[in-house]
Scaffold this active site. Sequence first.
Site, PDB file in Angstrom:
ATOM      1  N   ASP A   1       0.847  -1.202   0.000  1.00  0.00           N
ATOM      2  CA  ASP A   1       0.000   0.000   0.000  1.00  0.00           C
ATOM      3  C   ASP A   1       0.880   1.249   0.000  1.00  0.00           C
ATOM      4  O   ASP A   1       2.084   1.168   0.238  1.00  0.00           O
ATOM      5  CB  ASP A   1      -0.982   0.003   1.188  1.00  0.00           C
ATOM      6  CG  ASP A   1      -0.315  -0.316   2.518  1.00  0.00           C
ATOM      7  OD1 ASP A   1       0.939  -0.269   2.610  1.00  0.00           O
ATOM      8  OD2 ASP A   1      -1.027  -0.614   3.490  1.00  0.00           O
TER       9      ASP A   1
ATOM     10  N   ASN B   1      -8.454  -0.927  13.289  1.00  0.00           N
ATOM     11  CA  ASN B   1      -9.845  -1.020  12.826  1.00  0.00           C
ATOM     12  C   ASN B   1     -10.084  -2.280  11.999  1.00  0.00           C
ATOM     13  O   ASN B   1     -11.097  -2.406  11.332  1.00  0.00           O
ATOM     14  CB  ASN B   1     -10.203   0.214  11.992  1.00  0.00           C
ATOM     15  CG  ASN B   1      -9.293   0.370  10.776  1.00  0.00           C
ATOM     16  OD1 ASN B   1      -8.361  -0.422  10.591  1.00  0.00           O
ATOM     17  ND2 ASN B   1      -9.549   1.363   9.956  1.00  0.00           N
TER      18      ASN B   1
ATOM     19  N   HIS C   1      -8.198  -3.248   9.428  1.00  0.00           N
ATOM     20  CA  HIS C   1      -7.767  -3.182   8.025  1.00  0.00           C
ATOM     21  C   HIS C   1      -6.585  -4.104   7.785  1.00  0.00           C
ATOM     22  O   HIS C   1      -5.809  -4.402   8.686  1.00  0.00           O
ATOM     23  CB  HIS C   1      -7.481  -1.736   7.586  1.00  0.00           C
ATOM     24  CG  HIS C   1      -6.215  -1.124   8.095  1.00  0.00           C
ATOM     25  ND1 HIS C   1      -6.031   0.243   8.180  1.00  0.00           N
ATOM     26  CD2 HIS C   1      -5.044  -1.661   8.536  1.00  0.00           C
ATOM     27  CE1 HIS C   1      -4.816   0.499   8.627  1.00  0.00           C
ATOM     28  NE2 HIS C   1      -4.202  -0.635   8.862  1.00  0.00           N
TER      29      HIS C   1
ATOM     30  N   GLU D   1      -9.659  -0.460   4.181  1.00  0.00           N
ATOM     31  CA  GLU D   1     -10.336   0.070   5.353  1.00  0.00           C
ATOM     32  C   GLU D   1     -11.765  -0.476   5.438  1.00  0.00           C
ATOM     33  O   GLU D   1     -12.381  -0.757   4.399  1.00  0.00           O
ATOM     34  CB  GLU D   1     -10.407   1.606   5.241  1.00  0.00           C
ATOM     35  CG  GLU D   1      -9.044   2.301   5.201  1.00  0.00           C
ATOM     36  CD  GLU D   1      -8.442   2.502   6.564  1.00  0.00           C
ATOM     37  OE1 GLU D   1      -8.244   1.507   7.289  1.00  0.00           O
ATOM     38  OE2 GLU D   1      -8.155   3.656   6.911  1.00  0.00           O
TER      39      GLU D   1
HETATM   40  P1  PGA Z   1       1.416  -1.452  13.023  1.00  0.00           P
HETATM   41  O1  PGA Z   1       0.358  -1.162  11.863  1.00  0.00           O
HETATM   42  O2  PGA Z   1       2.175  -2.665  12.586  1.00  0.00           O
HETATM   43  O3  PGA Z   1       2.286  -0.234  13.067  1.00  0.00           O
HETATM   44  O4  PGA Z   1       0.636  -1.701  14.278  1.00  0.00           O
HETATM   45  C1  PGA Z   1      -0.516  -2.140  11.441  1.00  0.00           C
HETATM   46  C2  PGA Z   1      -1.499  -1.569  10.454  1.00  0.00           C
HETATM   47  O5  PGA Z   1      -2.046  -0.475  10.698  1.00  0.00           O
HETATM   48  O6  PGA Z   1      -1.750  -2.210   9.426  1.00  0.00           O
END
Ligand code: PGA
Length: 244
Positions: free
Chosen positions: A67, A136, A138, A143
């Site tokens: 992404d 959340n 995702h 999302e």
């Molecule tokens: P993080 O992010 O590994 O920094 O917790 C995970 C994400 O938001 O996909």
Amino acid sequence: MNAIVSDNPTMVSREVADLVIGAIRKDPDLVLIPATGNTPMGAYARLAKQMRRDAADVAHVRVFQLDEYLDLPPGDSRLLSGWMQRSLIDPLGIPPANVTGFRSDAPDVTAMCREYDAALEAAGGAGLTILGLGPNGHIGFNEPPSGADLPTREIALTPESIRSNAGYWGGEARVPLRAVTCGMAQLLASRQIVLVVTGEGKREILARTVAGPVTPDVPASFLQTSPNVTIVADRAAWGDLPLP
Ligand code: PGA
């Protein structure tokens, strides 16, 4: 869905690095989709160290970016392509020609997404996808709500993702509002998926991912429908969930 529950984040990193090394050994032409975010960083560091020690050949490993934020200029320090480059591509020594990325400043985002999906399909689809878990639910920047058949596309970041991404860049105002993400359909078609989750803060969303209803409101819950998924979590994140 399989799960490996380890005592702490260091052990999680070791497990994830071993899974990636195993996948590259089995398939030197592996197509890899690696997440950025904080969670897999220990695994990438360990992976690079071990691959150097083994003098492993990564000349044919291909990487597709998971992404990217939109609307950032080339060279911006927040580009996820830069984060991926620093944490994985450079330390592993993957040739630049083997990397398919997104352009944050693409003039035609829809065309870029179509080209990405076509290139991924031409490469035979993803062999291994490494995912983090958003607060959340995702995966990538799919999302909520995101259904299982959505392709690679532009999305608007949810307030929750803006809040969590603020931690990377020093404040919510520094987080771009739009992104592109590898689609749900492309991710779920990966022949192997590793979801890396650590810390008590992820416990509730991990429980909804693993044991809640399969719903677009928790995009990661679609991982329940794939036998090719391994969750690597620490005890703090896994909590009291039964092992699948
Ligand atoms: P993080 O992010 O590994 O920094 O917790 C995970 C994400 O938001 O996909």
